[in-house]
Design a protein around this motif. Structure first.
Motif, PDB file in Angstrom:
ATOM      1  N   LEU A  13       2.126  68.476  59.000  1.00  0.00           N
ATOM      2  CA  LEU A  13       3.139  69.434  58.555  1.00  0.00           C
ATOM      3  C   LEU A  13       2.800  69.929  57.158  1.00  0.00           C
ATOM      4  N   PRO A  14       3.180  71.176  56.834  1.00  0.00           N
ATOM      5  CA  PRO A  14       2.983  71.668  55.465  1.00  0.00           C
ATOM      6  C   PRO A  14       3.960  70.981  54.505  1.00  0.00           C
ATOM      7  N   ASN A  15       3.710  71.126  53.244  1.00  0.00           N
ATOM      8  CA  ASN A  15       4.560  70.495  52.225  1.00  0.00           C
ATOM      9  C   ASN A  15       5.733  71.394  51.844  1.00  0.00           C
ATOM     10  N   GLN A  70      10.491  66.877  55.217  1.00  0.00           N
ATOM     11  CA  GLN A  70       9.290  67.702  55.279  1.00  0.00           C
ATOM     12  C   GLN A  70       9.483  68.648  56.456  1.00  0.00           C
ATOM     13  N   MET A  71       9.509  69.936  56.157  1.00  0.00           N
ATOM     14  CA  MET A  71       9.872  70.924  57.170  1.00  0.00           C
ATOM     15  C   MET A  71       8.644  71.680  57.681  1.00  0.00           C
ATOM     16  N   PRO A  72       8.679  72.101  58.965  1.00  0.00           N
ATOM     17  CA  PRO A  72       7.548  72.846  59.519  1.00  0.00           C
ATOM     18  C   PRO A  72       7.414  74.249  58.937  1.00  0.00           C
ATOM     19  N   ASP A  73       8.499  74.802  58.435  1.00  0.00           N
ATOM     20  CA  ASP A  73       8.431  76.092  57.744  1.00  0.00           C
ATOM     21  C   ASP A  73       9.399  76.045  56.571  1.00  0.00           C
ATOM     22  N   GLY A  74       9.284  77.001  55.671  1.00  0.00           N
ATOM     23  CA  GLY A  74      10.112  76.996  54.464  1.00  0.00           C
ATOM     24  C   GLY A  74      11.374  77.810  54.578  1.00  0.00           C
ATOM     25  N   ARG A  83      11.034  66.205  59.174  1.00  0.00           N
ATOM     26  CA  ARG A  83      10.732  64.768  59.146  1.00  0.00           C
ATOM     27  C   ARG A  83      11.365  64.174  57.893  1.00  0.00           C
ATOM     28  N   LEU A  84      12.212  63.158  58.053  1.00  0.00           N
ATOM     29  CA  LEU A  84      12.858  62.484  56.926  1.00  0.00           C
ATOM     30  C   LEU A  84      11.812  61.678  56.158  1.00  0.00           C
TER      31      LEU A  84
END
Length: 116
Positions: A13-15, A70-74, A83-84
């Motif tokens: 996943l991106p940050n 942590q999210m798949p998109d912003g 993801r927690l």
């Protein structure tokens, strides 16, 4: 805010870091926002700046439970899609902001001796 997100983050996943703050005394007050990691060493720790009144305006002082996802998109604020990676508690309290002041010192005259 200094946290460590690498222990539970997913490399796939991106940050994109979604912060969720929930007032412990009343769960009707939940605030969600994305913050950017400004750490010089993100593999060791993560550093985020949160300016109350600019990034978010909390309605009440007190204790807030916070979670970081942590999210798949912003763009989405639906934390179930992410993801927690961190949980904790934040205490929001009022502090007095110091007022910058200037006090003039006595002036000292310095003379240069010139020998001819």
């Amino acid at each position: 805010m200094i946290v460590t997100l690498n222990e539970l983050k997913s490399e796939s996943l991106p940050n994109n870091w979604l912060f969720v703050f929930e007032l412990e005394q009343d769960d009707n007050y939940t605030y969600k926002l994305y913050l950017t990691d400004i750490s010089l060493f993100p593999e060791r720790y993560n550093d985020f700046t949160l300016t109350e009144g600019t990034d978010v305006t909390f309605k009440f002082l007190g204790d807030y439970k916070y979670t970081v996802y942590q999210m798949p998109d912003g763009g989405s604020t639906d934390q179930t899609l992410g993801r927690l990676v961190e949980t904790g508690k934040m205490r929001l309290k009022e502090t007095e902001t110091p007022t910058p002041t200037f006090t003039a010192d006595n002036l000292t005259a310095i003379y240069e001796n010139v020998i001819s």
